[in-house]
Design an enzyme around this catalytic site. Structure first.
Site, PDB file in Angstrom:
ATOM      1  N   GLY A  45       0.786  -1.229   0.000  1.00  0.00           N
ATOM      2  CA  GLY A  45       0.000   0.000   0.000  1.00  0.00           C
ATOM      3  C   GLY A  45       0.816   1.276   0.000  1.00  0.00           C
ATOM      4  CE1 TYR A  82      -8.911   2.132  -6.558  1.00  0.00           C
ATOM      5  CE2 TYR A  82     -10.949   3.175  -7.283  1.00  0.00           C
ATOM      6  CZ  TYR A  82     -10.166   2.643  -6.270  1.00  0.00           C
ATOM      7  OH  TYR A  82     -10.629   2.624  -4.985  1.00  0.00           O
ATOM      8  NE  ARG A 171       5.956 -12.004   1.036  1.00  0.00           N
ATOM      9  CZ  ARG A 171       4.760 -11.790   1.593  1.00  0.00           C
ATOM     10  NH1 ARG A 171       4.258 -12.680   2.431  1.00  0.00           N
ATOM     11  NH2 ARG A 171       4.057 -10.702   1.305  1.00  0.00           N
TER      12      ARG A 171
END
Length: 326
Positions: A45, A82, A171
């Site tokens: 973010g 967006y 990960r």
């Protein structure tokens, strides 16, 4: 580009970094407003801004570049379309060095604050079995084509029946326990086996989806202001009972330092159905005690009583609207 070449659907956006406001305006006009400006060198973010019009674009790009430079030492940014009300759906995958690849279904991580995940569940209440099998198959084939090794997660925005790839986390993720709960597969054990050169202990046909699981991230933060709350834990009681799991290193007398992430525990609950899971989670949240510091336990107690959460009707902006309405 690697994802496009591998046949994974992506969010429309710039082909690479945006070097000038003029280029940004051309790209934004092509993909259509609103657009998202994102840092190229990091995530979480940071270095992210929304521009709803050309008038807002220049200041949004400047702000994103400044934050990216401060957070990551690199002010490179790129543009994406967006999406207004998407869900955050991610697919867990794992691959060994012998050519074996499997996906372990999806997780729904749409309940977020400032782009940070708060509450995660598996499977997603927004998908049906055909949809999860389709996107899971696409991701598994892509991972095989990429030659990926180990555990990883492909993250998507999902809106109006369409998936849009946003990033891959190479990960183990904080929310991996909900996948372990619905599949019965120990992801950490599999990672160790893969690192030792062994084959996966299962194949795709063995990956069952049983019941429903939810994880609550318990942070050392004020549940309303979200101010960090470092200090000494004076009382600590972990909830128990069937299908209740707490991943934590905390205990009474433990001192939470101010230097690191505020996560102090992950409460994961499993049920035969989503409704049973939510009922069990309510009881576990009521049973858990952390004294001496503020925690987000009261927030999670509110969430499991919220009608939209119970009904599974939420998107990535829902939690911030919920908090603003209080």
């Amino acid at each position: 580009q690697a994802m496009i070449d591998a046949g994974v659907p992506v969010v429309p956006g710039s082909d690479g970094g945006v070097t000038s406001i003029g280029d940004a305006k051309k790209i934004a006009k092509k993909i259509g407003y609103p657009v998202l400006i994102k840092a190229a060198a990091g995530g979480g973010g940071r270095g992210m801004r929304v521009a709803k019009s050309e008038k807002e674009l220049e200041s949004a790009v400047r702000a994103a570049k400044n934050e990216a430079r401060s957070a990551f030492g690199d002010d490179s940014v790129y543009l994406e379309k967006y999406l207004s009300t998407p869900r955050h759906i991610e697919i867990q995958v794992i691959a060994d060095s012998h050519g074996n690849v499997a996906h372990l279904w999806e997780r729904d991580c749409s309940l977020q604050r400032r782009h940070q995940k708060v509450f995660e569940e598996a499977p997603s209440p927004a998908l049906n079995q055909a949809q999860r099998e389709e996107i899971g198959g696409i991701v598994a084939k892509a991972v095989e084509k990429l030659g990926y090794l180990g555990a990883g997660t492909m993250e998507f925005l999902y809106e109006d029946g369409n998936f849009y790839f946003i990033e891959m986390n190479t990960r183990l993720q904080v929310e991996h326990p909900v996948t372990e709960m619905i599949t019965g597969i120990d992801l950490v054990r599999e990672q160790i086996r893969i690192a030792d050169g062994k084959k996966l202990s299962f194949n795709q046909e063995d990956v069952m989806l049983v019941g429903h699981a939810i994880e609550c991230r318990i942070n050392a933060e004020h549940p309303e202001t979200f101010a960090p709350s470092p200090g000494t834990i004076t009382e600590f009681h972990a909830p128990g009972g069937p299908d209740v799991r707490l991943d934590s290193a905390a205990y009474a007398g433990y001192k939470i330092p101010p230097n690191y992430d505020s996560l102090i525990g992950k409460l994961i609950v499993h049920g035969r159905t989503r409704n049973e899971c939510i009922m069990r989670l309510r009881r576990a949240l009521d049973e858990m005690v952390v004294g001496g510091v503020h925690t987000t336990l009261p927030l999670h107690q509110r969430l499991v009583d919220a009608k939209d959460v119970v009904d599974g009707h939420y998107d990535i902006h829902w939690l911030e609207r919920f908090l603003a309405d209080k």
